[in-house]
Write a protein that holds these residues in place. Structure first.
Motif, PDB file in Angstrom:
ATOM      1  N   ARG A 184      44.066  45.396  36.771  1.00 48.35           N
ATOM      2  CA  ARG A 184      43.759  45.137  35.365  1.00 48.35           C
ATOM      3  C   ARG A 184      42.451  44.364  35.232  1.00 48.35           C
ATOM      4  NH1 ARG A 184      47.743  41.036  33.283  1.00 48.35           N
ATOM      5  NH2 ARG A 184      49.212  42.771  33.315  1.00 48.35           N
ATOM      6  N   ALA A 185      42.286  43.338  36.069  1.00 52.47           N
ATOM      7  CA  ALA A 185      41.056  42.545  36.020  1.00 52.47           C
ATOM      8  C   ALA A 185      39.846  43.383  36.423  1.00 52.47           C
ATOM      9  CB  ALA A 185      41.199  41.321  36.926  1.00 52.47           C
ATOM     10  N   MET A 186      40.019  44.252  37.412  1.00 47.26           N
ATOM     11  CA  MET A 186      38.929  45.118  37.848  1.00 47.26           C
ATOM     12  C   MET A 186      38.518  46.083  36.731  1.00 47.26           C
ATOM     13  SD  MET A 186      38.191  44.470  41.124  1.00 47.26           S
ATOM     14  CE  MET A 186      37.630  45.974  41.910  1.00 47.26           C
ATOM     15  N   LEU A 187      39.516  46.617  36.031  1.00 47.97           N
ATOM     16  CA  LEU A 187      39.245  47.607  34.985  1.00 47.97           C
ATOM     17  C   LEU A 187      38.494  47.000  33.815  1.00 47.97           C
ATOM     18  CD1 LEU A 187      39.762  50.539  34.018  1.00 47.97           C
ATOM     19  CD2 LEU A 187      41.876  49.698  32.959  1.00 47.97           C
ATOM     20  N   ARG A 188      38.688  45.726  33.563  1.00 49.40           N
ATOM     21  CA  ARG A 188      38.064  45.086  32.405  1.00 49.40           C
ATOM     22  C   ARG A 188      36.540  45.153  32.480  1.00 49.40           C
ATOM     23  NH1 ARG A 188      39.794  41.982  28.250  1.00 49.40           N
ATOM     24  NH2 ARG A 188      38.491  40.308  27.460  1.00 49.40           N
ATOM     25  N   GLY A 189      35.978  45.103  33.688  1.00 50.75           N
ATOM     26  CA  GLY A 189      34.538  45.234  33.849  1.00 50.75           C
ATOM     27  C   GLY A 189      33.743  44.072  33.299  1.00 50.75           C
ATOM     28  N   ALA A 190      34.346  42.904  33.192  1.00 47.85           N
ATOM     29  CA  ALA A 190      33.643  41.734  32.670  1.00 47.85           C
ATOM     30  C   ALA A 190      32.677  41.190  33.715  1.00 47.85           C
ATOM     31  CB  ALA A 190      34.654  40.662  32.278  1.00 47.85           C
ATOM     32  N   PRO A 191      31.585  40.558  33.285  1.00 46.22           N
ATOM     33  CA  PRO A 191      30.628  40.019  34.254  1.00 46.22           C
ATOM     34  C   PRO A 191      31.143  38.804  35.012  1.00 46.22           C
ATOM     35  CG  PRO A 191      29.982  39.437  32.026  1.00 46.22           C
ATOM     36  CD  PRO A 191      31.114  40.394  31.893  1.00 46.22           C
ATOM     37  N   ILE A 192      32.202  38.159  34.494  1.00 45.69           N
ATOM     38  CA  ILE A 192      32.755  36.963  35.132  1.00 45.69           C
ATOM     39  C   ILE A 192      34.208  37.249  35.505  1.00 45.69           C
ATOM     40  CG2 ILE A 192      33.356  34.526  34.833  1.00 45.69           C
ATOM     41  CD1 ILE A 192      31.126  34.410  32.690  1.00 45.69           C
ATOM     42  N   LEU A 193      34.565  36.939  36.736  1.00 40.26           N
ATOM     43  CA  LEU A 193      35.938  37.103  37.194  1.00 40.26           C
ATOM     44  C   LEU A 193      36.479  35.742  37.599  1.00 40.26           C
ATOM     45  CD1 LEU A 193      38.137  39.211  37.754  1.00 40.26           C
ATOM     46  CD2 LEU A 193      37.298  39.342  40.106  1.00 40.26           C
ATOM     47  N   LEU A 194      37.590  35.358  36.985  1.00 38.22           N
ATOM     48  CA  LEU A 194      38.230  34.070  37.257  1.00 38.22           C
ATOM     49  C   LEU A 194      39.503  34.323  38.045  1.00 38.22           C
ATOM     50  CD1 LEU A 194      37.822  32.527  33.681  1.00 38.22           C
ATOM     51  CD2 LEU A 194      36.281  32.275  35.643  1.00 38.22           C
ATOM     52  N   VAL A 232      30.246  43.190  43.490  1.00 41.27           N
ATOM     53  CA  VAL A 232      28.854  42.793  43.703  1.00 41.27           C
ATOM     54  C   VAL A 232      28.151  42.757  42.349  1.00 41.27           C
ATOM     55  CG1 VAL A 232      26.651  43.486  44.693  1.00 41.27           C
ATOM     56  CG2 VAL A 232      28.753  43.699  46.035  1.00 41.27           C
ATOM     57  N   GLY A 233      27.482  41.674  42.084  1.00 37.95           N
ATOM     58  CA  GLY A 233      26.792  41.517  40.809  1.00 37.95           C
ATOM     59  C   GLY A 233      27.602  40.757  39.781  1.00 37.95           C
ATOM     60  N   ARG A 234      28.899  40.577  40.014  1.00 40.18           N
ATOM     61  CA  ARG A 234      29.718  39.790  39.095  1.00 40.18           C
ATOM     62  C   ARG A 234      29.773  38.336  39.564  1.00 40.18           C
ATOM     63  NH1 ARG A 234      35.183  43.134  37.445  1.00 40.18           N
ATOM     64  NH2 ARG A 234      34.239  45.189  37.139  1.00 40.18           N
ATOM     65  N   THR A 235      29.940  37.455  38.618  1.00 41.35           N
ATOM     66  CA  THR A 235      30.146  36.045  38.934  1.00 41.35           C
ATOM     67  C   THR A 235      31.633  35.828  39.157  1.00 41.35           C
ATOM     68  OG1 THR A 235      28.304  35.467  37.487  1.00 41.35           O
ATOM     69  CG2 THR A 235      29.809  33.693  38.117  1.00 41.35           C
ATOM     70  N   VAL A 236      31.987  35.316  40.317  1.00 40.71           N
ATOM     71  CA  VAL A 236      33.389  35.120  40.671  1.00 40.71           C
ATOM     72  C   VAL A 236      33.637  33.635  40.888  1.00 40.71           C
ATOM     73  CG1 VAL A 236      35.231  35.663  42.302  1.00 40.71           C
ATOM     74  CG2 VAL A 236      33.498  37.390  41.759  1.00 40.71           C
ATOM     75  N   ILE A 237      34.599  33.094  40.136  1.00 45.01           N
ATOM     76  CA  ILE A 237      35.016  31.705  40.326  1.00 45.01           C
ATOM     77  C   ILE A 237      36.466  31.731  40.760  1.00 45.01           C
ATOM     78  CG2 ILE A 237      35.314  29.456  39.237  1.00 45.01           C
ATOM     79  CD1 ILE A 237      33.183  30.230  37.248  1.00 45.01           C
TER      80      ILE A 237
END
Length: 616
Positions: free
Chosen positions: A513-523, A548-553
């Motif tokens: 679900r989180a992958m599908l959202r395609g948001a630039p930030i992943l928490l 790659v290219g996403r901000t991951v916290i």
């Protein structure tokens, strides 16, 4: 147990009610005016039709005493044969008209009351869906459910039906009283003299009735919270052999609630003896005076029978009004609790002129942020941090150090007490809430699934995604193979909370679900905590390639996650005590090095084994 982004930090002790559900004794008049103005008046056409029907009922009821008077005086005493043929059909017509009017009045009353219930429940659900996280955490979810179900039902049964019942019975009382005064003013004065006395007696029950209803509703709410809590934790309850204790705890609450319910029942029951006693005195006085006038005066038998018919017909609506008085108090008490939720002012609101967050690469900046869930107990203190777009940042530190709060502020579940949070250079308090949250995808340590199909859960928040996109996200989350092995593949129902799946399967669907959202930030609140080594390796590979290219916290609990981070932020007591890459921090020999030495096992590094203690 580590901190979670969904931690409840403002909820009271187990079983405690909160001020939001314990309003002061309501002003019945003000509550009723609000119900009428907000929920009844908009349906004025329906109300007008109902009032007309009620007026017909009242008018036909008021006509019956005159018909009885005519029957006695002109048929029995006057031997009027012509009236004998006319009066019975007229009575049939009057009673038929009364029945039809009463039918339509009840239909209108039923629709109105159920329409009010539907409107209140819809508004409550919407209010709770949009409510601040802090408010939702102020009480057990079972109590909110109780308000939506039980309190609103009391509003329906007691308040809205009382309003329509008072109109209907009030019109009948007026019609009958007018008929009585028309027939004999002195007899009418004798009979109606008891009404003010009964009103004074009933008013004395008001405070006691409010307290009993409020205590009952609180008890029902606590019982709902207990049941929800027990069912959610049923495995723990059974594994610790606590079934009997939980049942006993529920039984105590049930018995206490029963006591409050019986107080309400006693208050209702008291209205009968009061009205019957006063009514008996009034009827006895009327019979004595009427009999005296019949013997020594000019009162005819027909006049007396007609009057007594009106007096007896008056008894039922007066008794109903007395009962409705108590129900009105119950409804006002329940409505006050409902309105306490509807009137809650959100703290997280959009500023006038808020604009959508401009799409960016996901750079995040905290500028001197301070925040506390409770006054005087800061969780973040002068917290400043720059997270470059596309970087992977691991938050580590002991429990309560502020890791989850960092994510809460990025999602704008809360606003800082001081300082700013910026995404791509934009202060998120100046942006719309929806656009701020669309910039991030959240995956918690405890995966949240809904009682829906697999594909419905993956598409949650991305309803327009194609089936091909869903499958691609599932493959990236190492979920496609096990999904295809389910009875109905992507159309398989997962059950309440995903209960038909294993913990690892639920986590992978949530990750998809989180992958599908395609948001630039992943928490991420350590997404691999419930996975076996093979599934974890696949998700770690997805993190390394697909993101790659996403901000991951990530709130990091595993060595594999920490080692791969571009930046490790070490928190303690709401402050950054160290920041850097893994080896640099180990070589520095500071806080991180001590956490690493005490909580990581180098021998498990390759498999990404879990840390043996909380914090990192």
């Amino acid at each position: 147990m580590t901190d979670s982004i969904s931690d409840d930090r403002s909820r009271g002790a187990r079983g405690r009610d909160t001020g939001a559900f314990a309003p002061a004794e309501p002003a019945v008049g003000a509550i009723m005016r609000r119900l009428i103005r907000g929920y009844v008046a908009p349906r004025w056409r329906l109300i007008a039709g109902a009032v007309v029907a009620m007026a017909v009922v009242a008018g036909t009821t008021g006509a019956l005493p005159f018909l009885m008077q005519a029957a006695a005086d002109r048929i029995f005493n006057g031997k009027d044969e012509q009236l004998l043929w006319l009066l019975p059909p007229l009575i049939v017509v009057v009673m038929g008209l009364r029945s039809v009017a009463e039918y339509f009045a009840r239909i209108a009353q039923g629709y109105l009351s159920n329409r009010v219930v539907a409107d209140l429940r819809g508004e409550l659900y919407e209010r709770l869906a949009f409510a601040d996280i802090g408010f939702l955490q102020s009480a057990h979810s079972g109590r909110f459910v109780s308000i939506v179900q039980n309190d609103v039902s009391v509003v329906n049964l007691a308040a809205t039906q009382s309003l329509t019942g008072m109109v209907q019975n009030g019109l009948q009382v007026i019609g009958l009283v007018v008929a009585m005064f028309w027939m004999d003013p002195i007899l009418a004065t004798i009979v109606t003299a008891a009404l003010p006395v009964g009103t004074v007696a009933l008013r004395k029950q008001k405070r006691k009735a409010h307290r009993a209803v409020d205590d009952t509703l609180k008890g029902v709410g606590r019982l709902g919270a207990m049941m929800a809590e027990t069912l959610q934790a049923i495995r723990v309850v059974k594994s610790y052999n606590r079934e009997a204790e939980e049942a006993a705890r529920a039984r105590r609450e049930i018995e206490a609630t029963l006591a409050h319910m019986m107080t309400t029942v006693k208050n209702r029951a008291a209205t009968g003896p009061i009205t019957e006693g006063l009514g008996g005195i009034a009827i006895a006085a009327a019979i004595f005076y009427g009999g005296w006038q019949g013997i020594h005066g000019s009162l005819t038998l027909g006049s007396f029978m007609g009057f007594m018919t009106a007096a007896m017909l008056l008894y039922q609506p007066v008794k109903a009004l007395a009962s409705l008085h108590n129900q009105l108090i119950e409804g006002a008490t329940a409505a006050a609790r409902v309105f306490a939720v509807l009137d809650h002012e959100q703290k997280i609101t959009e500023l006038p002129g808020a604009v959508p967050l401009k799409p960016g690469l996901g750079a995040i900046r905290f500028e001197a942020v301070s925040f506390a869930y409770e006054p005087g107990k800061p969780v973040l203190d002068d917290f400043s941090l720059d997270i470059p777009a596309g970087s992977r940042v691991a938050l580590v530190g002991p429990s309560g150090s502020g890791k989850s709060t960092v994510m809460n502020l990025i999602l704008r579940f809360f606003d800082p007490d001081a300082g700013r949070v910026l995404i791509d250079g934009q202060d998120i308090r100046e942006a719309t809430i929806a656009s701020t949250r669309r910039a991030s995808a959240l995956l918690t340590q405890d995966p949240v699934l809904f009682d829906d199909t697999v594909i419905g859960n993956i598409r949650y928040g991305s309803e327009d995604a194609s089936e091909a996109a869903v499958i691609a996200a599932a493959k990236a989350a190492a979920a496609h193979d096990f999904i295809m092995a389910l009875p109905n593949g992507y159309q398989t129902q997962v059950g309440e909370g995903g209960g038909l799946l294993s913990g690892g399967q639920k986590q992978r669907i949530a990750f998809a679900r989180a992958m599908l959202r395609g948001a630039p930030i992943l928490l991420l609140d350590e997404p691999t905590s419930a996975l076996d080594a093979e599934s974890e390796a696949k998700i770690q590979e997805a993190l390394d390639t697909s993101l790659v290219g996403r901000t991951v916290i990530v709130i990091a609990h595993r060595l594999s996650t920490v080692k791969k981070a571009d930046l490790i932020v070490v928190l303690d007591a709401g402050r950054i005590v160290e920041i850097g890459r893994h080896q640099d921090l180990v070589d520095r020999g500071g806080v991180y090095a001590r956490l690493y030495a005490s909580q990581f096992d180098d021998g498990d590094a390759g498999a990404g084994a879990a840390a043996t203690a909380e914090g990192v």
